[in-house]
Design an enzyme around this catalytic site. Structure first.
Site, short mmCIF file in Angstrom:
data_model
loop_
_atom_site.label_atom_id
_atom_site.label_comp_id
_atom_site.label_asym_id
_atom_site.label_seq_id
_atom_site.Cartn_x
_atom_site.Cartn_y
_atom_site.Cartn_z
CB ALA A 1 64.35 -14.36 -0.57
N GLY B 1 66.25 -9.35 -3.18
CA GLY B 1 67.57 -9.90 -3.44
C GLY B 1 68.03 -9.71 -4.87
CD GLU C 1 69.36 -7.11 -0.67
OE1 GLU C 1 69.64 -6.58 0.42
OE2 GLU C 1 68.80 -8.22 -0.77
CD GLU D 1 64.39 -6.76 0.57
OE1 GLU D 1 65.28 -7.33 -0.06
OE2 GLU D 1 63.98 -5.60 0.28
#
Length: 258
Positions: free
Chosen positions: A64, A109, A112, A132
């Site tokens: 992110a 992310g 992910e 995170e």
């Protein structure tokens, strides 16, 4: 921020994360672009395989965009959430085989996005992790669910709770990564694998993935029923007739496709 390239007569789509000035950090704008691109690919029946790659040699995606997030109010974060979810879900829900080509950093992310793919190929110098919890959040792009399903509870717990960065070799040993490539060579190997995949029945590929995805969260009996339904959808398609005919005639199949 997202570039789509075509290979192999258009049957392979390369989804390029293309925000190099930010090492592909996922901003709100980039999340929208990713959701739009995956939506278009999902609706394209000519696509047989997708490779997710990066335009940055040292980063697949660093997660992110925390610089953007630093200026967010709680209301801003709430408003962004469905946009971010649509981006990660867009990758996960693509109906064709997906290969992540990871070189450099794949963090948060970025990891992910890789986990949303069916196969992860990483260059030997890659670094992966879900850090995170070290910044006061949790993996929210599917990481807590996809990693557990991929490697099991204990190994996923080690990755997520430690917030550590893992080398490509460590990630491979954990089962996070399916295959290692020479440093800088993940994209080439991913495209090579995609070319192998794309030679196969488009209907078969889509239904095999559907059976695997839908069946993986059920008990064996339910999974076999799902498999049977996907078998019927494939066995009575024009692809099956062409595949048998091509085998008998000792030639490459000319797939009608979906």
């Amino acid at each position: 921020m997202i570039t789509v390239r075509r290979h192999a007569d258009g049957h392979i789509a390369e989804l390029v994360l293309d925000r190099p000035e930010a090492m592909n950090a996922v901003s709100t704008q980039m999340a929208r672009a990713l959701a739009d691109a995956t939506g278009e690919l999902a609706a394209d029946p000519s696509v047989r395989a997708v490779v997710v790659s990066s335009s940055h040699p040292k980063a697949f995606c660093v997660g992110a965009d925390l610089k953007e997030r630093n200026g967010f109010s709680d209301a801003d974060l709430i408003a962004q959430r469905p946009i971010a979810r649509a981006a990660y879900t867009g990758v996960l829900d693509l109906p064709v085989p997906m290969i992540a080509a990871v070189d450099g950093f794949a963090l948060g992310g970025g990891a992910e996005i890789a986990l949303a793919c069916d196969v992860v190929i990483a260059g030997e110098s890659a670094t992966l992790g879900l850090p995170e919890v070290s910044v006061g959040v949790i993996p929210g792009g599917g990481g807590t669910q996809l990693l557990v399903r991929r490697v099991g509870w204990g190994k996923a717990a080690k990755v997520i709770f430690s917030a550590r960065k893992f080398t490509a070799q460590e990630a491979h040993e954990l089962g996070f990564v399916e295959e290692l490539a020479p440093a800088g060579g993940a994209r080439d190997r991913a495209l090579e694998l995609a070319e192998t995949i794309a030679q196969n029945s488009p209907v078969g590929l889509r239904n095999a993935k559907k059976a695997m995805r839908l069946g993986s969260g059920t008990d064996l009996h339910a999974g076999l029923e799902i498999e049977d339904a996907c078998w019927h959808a494939t066995a009575f398609s024009p692809d099956r007739a062409e595949g048998v005919r091509a085998f008998a005639e000792k030639r490459a199949p000319r797939w009608p496709g979906p």
